[in-house]
Design an enzyme around this catalytic site. Structure first.
Site, short mmCIF file in Angstrom:
data_model
loop_
_atom_site.label_atom_id
_atom_site.label_comp_id
_atom_site.label_asym_id
_atom_site.label_seq_id
_atom_site.Cartn_x
_atom_site.Cartn_y
_atom_site.Cartn_z
N ASP A 112 33.54 36.96 34.70
CA ASP A 112 34.23 37.43 35.91
C ASP A 112 34.11 38.94 36.03
O ASP A 112 33.86 39.64 35.05
CB ASP A 112 35.72 37.06 35.84
CG ASP A 112 35.94 35.56 35.76
OD1 ASP A 112 35.04 34.81 36.18
OD2 ASP A 112 37.01 35.17 35.26
N1 URA Z 1 36.87 32.43 31.29
C1 URA Z 1 37.39 33.15 32.31
O1 URA Z 1 38.48 32.86 32.80
N2 URA Z 1 36.69 34.20 32.76
C2 URA Z 1 35.50 34.59 32.24
O2 URA Z 1 34.91 35.57 32.69
C3 URA Z 1 34.97 33.83 31.19
C4 URA Z 1 35.68 32.75 30.74
#
Ligand code: URA
Length: 262
Positions: A112
């Site tokens: 993310d």
């Molecule tokens: N889980 C999440 O919530 N975000 C990420 O970026 C990776 C795994």
């Protein structure tokens, strides 16, 4: 791979020396030297990994695929293009942004925008496909800081819940899912090269959308800091500054492939 061969005009064209016609002209001019001898035949087969190619005296790095380990920083997105934010590809310099024989550069899984840490960027689509296939269950380990701290019994309850697996509610258009058993370990983790601290390490064996955040949200908590620190047996090299990267060594590529788990 000793028998991995490719035409020289294709190699040089991928390396940014123009069309195959341009490469032909370059070769006619005597600017291309293979294993110490001027090469004039655009159809010449080059052994990737063992032959040496120079263009105008400068050695061309011969590789079919590239494997990059990035320590992703926040505020960049894992996408080819984004109208608003910088992408992880914007952080790469020209030496790895040319076309490779193996395929296009892509992220092996996404992090993310506000997640830091280990991101593999590669041209090896077959490996990406294999490692991201749902049935492969490659472990991914995250350092996590939580909004609400927990006492010892709260921590033990979380560890047990993650060890059993539990249902995670839908988020937007993303269906809910039964999360597979995962390993949670509480300890104070200082993040290298950063003032951030993490409360726990979580290893999951799948990669659903926003999985880590959604799992903790399901338990009524909130992830306030998230960093991926390992993928399979490959660990993030903590000496890579945030937002920087380096190429994987051959041994690390083997570790990523699962050929070598030391
Ligand atoms: N889980 C999440 O919530 N975000 C990420 O970026 C990776 C795994």
């Amino acid at each position: 791979m000793a028998n991995d061969c490719e035409r020289i005009d294709k190699i040089l064209s991928h390396h940014g020396f123009g069309s195959r016609k341009d490469v032909k002209k370059l070769m006619r001019g005597g600017f291309v030297v293979v294993n110490g001898k001027a090469a004039f035949d655009p159809g010449m087969q080059i052994r990737i990994g063992s032959d040496t190619v120079l263009v105008d005296g400068v050695e061309i790095k011969l590789q079919r695929d590239v494997y990059i380990m990035m320590n992703k920083c926040r505020d960049v997105v894992c996408a080819n293009r984004d109208g608003e934010h910088r992408t992880v590809f914007d952080l790469l310099d020209d030496s790895v942004r040319h076309k490779f024989l193996g395929g296009d550069l892509h992220c092996m899984g996404r992090l993310d925008i506000d997640t830091e840490g280990l991101l593999i960027i590669t041209t090896d689509g077959a490996l990406t496909h294999r490692l991201l296939a749902p049935k492969t269950h490659v472990p991914k380990t995250y350092a996590v800081a939580l909004r609400d701290s927990l006492d010892e019994s709260g921590k033990a309850a979380y560890v047990e819940k993650f060890a059993r697996g539990f249902f995670v509610d839908r988020e937007g258009n993303e269906d809910g899912f039964d999360a597979l058993p995962a390993e949670l370990e509480f300890a104070d983790f200082e993040m290298e090269n950063s003032s951030e601290k993490a409360d726990c390490l979580l290893t999951i064996y799948e990669g659903k959308f926003h999985q880590v955040k959604r799992m903790f949200a399901q338990l009524g908590n909130e992830v306030v800091y998230l960093k991926r620190v390992a993928m399979g047996a490959l660990k993030l090299d903590a000496s890579i500054p945030l937002g920087s990267y380096r190429e994987l060594s051959e041994r690390e590529v083997s570790v990523l492939r699962g050929d070598d788990s030391d």
